[in-house]
Motif scaffolding. Structure first.
Motif, PDB file in Angstrom:
ATOM      1  N   LYS A  90      17.258 -21.551 -65.843  1.00 15.73           N
ATOM      2  CA  LYS A  90      16.922 -20.932 -65.611  1.00 15.73           C
ATOM      3  C   LYS A  90      17.182 -21.058 -63.315  1.00 15.73           C
ATOM      4  O   LYS A  90      17.453 -22.003 -63.322  1.00 15.73           O
ATOM      5  CB  LYS A  90      15.211 -21.567 -65.097  1.00 15.73           C
ATOM      6  CG  LYS A  90      14.157 -21.063 -65.968  1.00 15.73           C
ATOM      7  CD  LYS A  90      12.781 -21.385 -65.972  1.00 15.73           C
ATOM      8  CE  LYS A  90      11.602 -20.895 -66.488  1.00 15.73           C
ATOM      9  NZ  LYS A  90      10.547 -20.729 -66.507  1.00 15.73           N
TER      10      LYS A  90
ATOM     11  N   THR B 218      15.731 -21.292 -61.046  1.00 16.75           N
ATOM     12  CA  THR B 218      14.590 -22.425 -59.810  1.00 16.75           C
ATOM     13  C   THR B 218      14.839 -23.893 -60.672  1.00 16.75           C
ATOM     14  O   THR B 218      14.274 -24.778 -60.126  1.00 16.75           O
ATOM     15  CB  THR B 218      13.851 -21.815 -60.158  1.00 16.75           C
ATOM     16  OG1 THR B 218      12.928 -21.264 -61.261  1.00 16.75           O
ATOM     17  CG2 THR B 218      13.107 -20.952 -59.596  1.00 16.75           C
TER      18      THR B 218
ATOM     19  N   ASP C   9      11.984 -26.453 -63.681  1.00 13.50           N
ATOM     20  CA  ASP C   9      11.535 -26.067 -62.661  1.00 13.50           C
ATOM     21  C   ASP C   9      10.005 -26.538 -62.347  1.00 13.50           C
ATOM     22  O   ASP C   9      10.068 -26.664 -61.248  1.00 13.50           O
ATOM     23  CB  ASP C   9      10.893 -24.853 -63.571  1.00 13.50           C
ATOM     24  CG  ASP C   9      11.314 -24.442 -64.573  1.00 13.50           C
ATOM     25  OD1 ASP C   9      10.295 -25.613 -64.908  1.00 13.50           O
ATOM     26  OD2 ASP C   9      10.573 -23.287 -65.284  1.00 13.50           O
TER      27      ASP C   9
END
Ligand code: GTP
Ligand code: MG
Length: 371
Positions: free
Chosen positions: A192, A194, A162
């Motif tokens: 994650k 992102t 990320d």
């Protein structure tokens, strides 16, 4: 250079220390008789006294690491496990990744026992061992290399999927490249939302770390220290790299091990975490470790269990040294207790003299600043 003191030099060329000091003083160089002479000072003195100056290493007789080379017999070579160092920007998940690898690769009965943080451990993947080292920082990594304790065979650079490449990632890249070790990029935190693998690849490619699937030669493995995703992939990749490196060592030679970390523990004395580079470290071995020495009183493996020995590339802690060695110091087995003590004592005296000489120089400089 820097290893011969004024009075030693004077003695060697039949002058008095005062004569030597006077010559240098006349040229604006302030030294006392216990100071170490620098290369340029030696040259000046040589010219002044009309003598040829060749400098022998003061530690020549106790250069136990250099002397060690003779102990190794290539006809005894066997394949040894790789030592892998993990580096990366702060908080990108180095320790979490190591913890995850460890907990998923340690027999379940033992896994619960892992409480304290450890800096190095050995796991098994597909029946083959791998030793991991968590770097306290890349400065320490380079310091260790500078001391000749380049234990690392393979570097893993952790980049959070990320965050992408951060300032310390860049520093780590240059340190890793300088080491000459093969590099694997572990793109962590892939769990994650992102996470962006392509962004990381692009940023790394800009820094001459081009992914294999982009035509380069660096493996990028997506992993998650939280879910465990990609970890097997990473380990298999490490083993592949290790195979290419053809890592060998001589298990029959006297033991040689590098100190990764050392401290003074209450009730246990000096404790050193080591990685064995050659030979086998056994209970009762007489060892020298730079300025420290001792007899191996106890060895614990990376699970904190007492063991009788550590084999090639394995890591554990050693008890029995008389003092705490520096990280990066090299431990070598000696034939006798006396030999180990003699080498360490001489090295310790030398180190102390050097330290003293430094402090007198500083105080002289401070004084001249005051005048
Ligand atoms: P320093 O030793 O301080 O440089 O950090 P580090 O690189 O060892 O990172 P650490 O393992 O301490 O992890 C930093 C933070 O990231 C912690 O809050 C972890 O829980 C989190 N983290 C680590 N790995 C992952 C991951 O795979 N996924 C997610 N979501 N979080 C992670
Ligand atoms: Mg950490």
């Amino acid at each position: 250079p820097e290893d011969i003191r004024v009075y030693e030099f004077a003695e060697a060329c039949g002058k008095s220390p005062a004569e030597v000091i006077t010559v240098l003083f006349g040229l604006g160089m302030m030294v006392t008789k216990n100071d170490f002479l620098k290369q340029d000072e030696l040259e000046i003195l040589g010219e002044e006294f009309g003598i040829e100056v060749t400098v022998k290493d003061a530690l020549e007789d106790v250069n136990y690491v250099e002397d060690y080379q003779e102990e190794v017999d290539i006809s005894h070579f066997v394949t040894r496990p790789p030592v892998v160092t993990i580096m990366g920007h702060v908080d990108h998940g180095k320790t979490s990744l190591l913890d995850k690898i460890r907990s998923s690769k340690v027999a379940s009965g033992e896994a619960g026992g892992i409480t304290q943080h450890i800096s190095a451990y050995t796991i098994e993947q597909s029946g083959q061992k791998i030793t991991f080292v968590d770097t306290p920082g890349h400065a320490a990594f380079s310091a260790m290399r500078a001391r000749g304790a380049d234990v690392t065979d393979i570097v893993i650079i952790v980049v959070a999927a990320d965050d992408g490449v951060m300032p310390q990632t860049e520093e780590v890249i240059s340190h890793a490249k300088a080491s000459g070790c093969p590099i694997i990029v572990a793109v962590n935190k892939m769990d994650k939302e992102t996470a962006n693998m392509d962004m990381v690849k692009a940023q790394m490619a800009e820094r001459e770390m081009t992914p294999v699937d982009w035509g380069g030669d660096v493996e990028f493995i997506g992993v998650s220290a939280h879910t465990g995703m990609g970890i097997d992939d990473l380990l298999e990749n490490i083993l592949l790299q290790a195979e290419i490196l053809e890592l060998k060592a001589d298990p029959k030679a006297k033991v040689k091990a590098a100190v990764v970390e050392a401290s003074l523990e209450k009730g246990r004395g000096p404790v050193a975490t080591v990685i064995v580079q050659n030979g086998i470290l056994r209970l009762g071995d007489n060892i020298v470790c730079d300025t420290t020495y001792g007899r191996v009183k106890a060895i614990t493996n990376d699970l904190g269990k007492p063991v009788k020995e550590l084999g090639l590339s394995e890591t554990g802690t050693v008890l029995g040294l008389n003092e705490v060695p520096a990280a990066g110091a090299i431990m070598v087995g000696q034939d006798s207790d006396k030999e180990a003590r003699d080498i360490a004592t001489k090295r310790a005296e030398h180190a102390r003299a050097k330290e003293l000489s430094k402090s007198t120089k500083v105080s002289l400089e401070e004084m001249s600043g005051l005048i």
